[in-house]
Write an enzyme that holds these catalytic residues in place. Sequence first.
Site, PDB file in Angstrom:
ATOM      1  N   ARG A 101       0.881  -1.180   0.000  1.00 14.42           N
ATOM      2  CA  ARG A 101       0.000   0.000   0.000  1.00 14.42           C
ATOM      3  C   ARG A 101       0.909   1.218   0.000  1.00 14.42           C
ATOM      4  O   ARG A 101       1.625   1.465   0.986  1.00 14.42           O
ATOM      5  CB  ARG A 101      -0.920   0.007   1.221  1.00 14.42           C
ATOM      6  CG  ARG A 101      -1.596   1.348   1.415  1.00 14.42           C
ATOM      7  CD  ARG A 101      -2.735   1.322   2.389  1.00 14.42           C
ATOM      8  NE  ARG A 101      -3.888   0.669   1.813  1.00 14.42           N
ATOM      9  CZ  ARG A 101      -5.118   0.711   2.333  1.00 14.42           C
ATOM     10  NH1 ARG A 101      -5.347   1.388   3.443  1.00 14.42           N
ATOM     11  NH2 ARG A 101      -6.119   0.094   1.741  1.00 14.42           N
ATOM     12  N   HIS A 128      -7.089   0.918  -6.621  1.00 10.77           N
ATOM     13  CA  HIS A 128      -7.374   0.048  -5.470  1.00 10.77           C
ATOM     14  C   HIS A 128      -8.082  -1.205  -5.996  1.00 10.77           C
ATOM     15  O   HIS A 128      -9.279  -1.403  -5.761  1.00 10.77           O
ATOM     16  CB  HIS A 128      -8.233   0.812  -4.459  1.00 10.77           C
ATOM     17  CG  HIS A 128      -8.274   0.213  -3.088  1.00 10.77           C
ATOM     18  ND1 HIS A 128      -7.584  -0.951  -2.750  1.00 10.77           N
ATOM     19  CD2 HIS A 128      -8.925   0.610  -1.953  1.00 10.77           C
ATOM     20  CE1 HIS A 128      -7.814  -1.215  -1.474  1.00 10.77           C
ATOM     21  NE2 HIS A 128      -8.619  -0.296  -0.975  1.00 10.77           N
ATOM     22  N   GLN A 131     -10.106  -3.774  -3.731  1.00  9.54           N
ATOM     23  CA  GLN A 131     -11.377  -3.208  -3.293  1.00  9.54           C
ATOM     24  C   GLN A 131     -12.445  -3.393  -4.368  1.00  9.54           C
ATOM     25  O   GLN A 131     -13.544  -3.891  -4.097  1.00  9.54           O
ATOM     26  CB  GLN A 131     -11.197  -1.713  -2.979  1.00  9.54           C
ATOM     27  CG  GLN A 131     -12.479  -1.044  -2.519  1.00  9.54           C
ATOM     28  CD  GLN A 131     -12.936  -1.566  -1.173  1.00  9.54           C
ATOM     29  OE1 GLN A 131     -12.168  -1.592  -0.223  1.00  9.54           O
ATOM     30  NE2 GLN A 131     -14.201  -1.995  -1.067  1.00  9.54           N
ATOM     31  N   ASP A 223     -17.090   7.504  -2.036  1.00  8.16           N
ATOM     32  CA  ASP A 223     -15.879   7.363  -1.219  1.00  8.16           C
ATOM     33  C   ASP A 223     -15.587   8.737  -0.613  1.00  8.16           C
ATOM     34  O   ASP A 223     -16.202   9.744  -0.994  1.00  8.16           O
ATOM     35  CB  ASP A 223     -14.717   6.867  -2.115  1.00  8.16           C
ATOM     36  CG  ASP A 223     -13.429   6.567  -1.343  1.00  8.16           C
ATOM     37  OD1 ASP A 223     -13.473   6.482  -0.096  1.00  8.16           O
ATOM     38  OD2 ASP A 223     -12.370   6.444  -1.991  1.00  8.16           O
ATOM     39  N   CYS A 263     -16.280   1.916   0.072  1.00  6.06           N
ATOM     40  CA  CYS A 263     -15.137   1.067   0.414  1.00  6.06           C
ATOM     41  C   CYS A 263     -14.809   1.106   1.900  1.00  6.06           C
ATOM     42  O   CYS A 263     -14.192   0.186   2.421  1.00  6.06           O
ATOM     43  CB  CYS A 263     -13.924   1.503  -0.404  1.00  6.06           C
ATOM     44  SG  CYS A 263     -13.518   3.247  -0.196  1.00  6.06           S
ATOM     45  N   ARG A 291     -13.716  -8.555   0.910  1.00  9.85           N
ATOM     46  CA  ARG A 291     -12.274  -8.312   0.757  1.00  9.85           C
ATOM     47  C   ARG A 291     -11.511  -9.581   1.134  1.00  9.85           C
ATOM     48  O   ARG A 291     -10.566  -9.988   0.463  1.00  9.85           O
ATOM     49  CB  ARG A 291     -11.812  -7.147   1.666  1.00  9.85           C
ATOM     50  CG  ARG A 291     -12.289  -5.759   1.271  1.00  9.85           C
ATOM     51  CD  ARG A 291     -11.649  -5.257  -0.003  1.00  9.85           C
ATOM     52  NE  ARG A 291     -10.194  -5.205   0.056  1.00  9.85           N
ATOM     53  CZ  ARG A 291      -9.475  -4.215   0.585  1.00  9.85           C
ATOM     54  NH1 ARG A 291     -10.076  -3.161   1.099  1.00  9.85           N
ATOM     55  NH2 ARG A 291      -8.147  -4.247   0.561  1.00  9.85           N
TER      56      ARG A 291
END
Length: 306
Positions: A101, A128, A131, A223, A263, A291
Amino acid sequence: MTSTDLISIHDLPEGEVHEIFAVARDVKAFPERYSGALNQKTLAMLFEKPSLRTRVTFEAGMTQLGGHAIYLAQDVGLGKRESVRDIAKNLERWVDGIMCRTFAHKTVTDMALHAGIPVINGLTDLLHPCQALADYLTLIEKFGDLRGRKIAYVGDGNNVAHSLMFGAAKLGMEIRVGTPAGYEPNAEIVSSAREDAKRTGGKVEVVRDPFEAVRGVDAVYTDVWASMGQEAEAANRAKVFPPYQVNSKLMAAAAPHAVFLHCLPAHRNDEVTDEVLDGPQSVVFDESENRLHVQKAIMILLMGKR
Ligand code: CP
Ligand code: NVA
């Protein structure tokens, strides 16, 4: 699966996207069948940014597959204490996979270039992918085949929006992204997603009006308005984005059966109201759960064959 890394959904042939979902659904239904799938394997997890879901789901996922995960915090100093190449060349001698990340997307592509073991993108400033794969698994569970289904993303044209566009294009869906001026998704990503959509019968649209984005869709996604690393812009963004808040009025413009996705983490009553986030249309915790399942599938497919 012939791909050796998971950096972007755009890099995956359509068949491999469907393969990830097929394995994820099997892993979710019959977890015990996979309890030794990554026996004695180790995943190194490098984090330049904070995390709850990504860290816990990758680590729990490795444990459930019979392996182990090592959390490496910012003090590894990717590209600062040591070059990305040297870190890659060390890690490949010890472990079986790397999850990163990072801020710069190039850090993850450089890691994949130099490491002779699978590299998984756990979020960059640009993308991402894990996700978005969990999100589309969630929609598959709700709606079955997603071809022809419509999803709206409203808010900031960010990493999550980009991966959702790539995923929708691979799956033959229509995605409408509604953003304020100056916060549109990356133009190169829009055009790459449109290339994919041409092959699958999907559609990628970028609009200004959030109601136009949401009209009649099967799923509404938002988001945070300021992502990790954009903290200094948060006050200014808070003035720009309120018309893009997902509230009951905006949800009412979607199809009556529409679901709401986020998310997480959410900034409650900024980009989404409590009423929607905690309401009957919300599937946000299903996304979080997925996830785990989708990443177990990704790790089995990438790390299991080594
Ligand atoms: N959605 C997500 O990636 O959450 P974290 O930032 O908590 O990992
Ligand atoms: N766009 C958000 C997603 C967090 C999971 C961020 O990058 O901070």
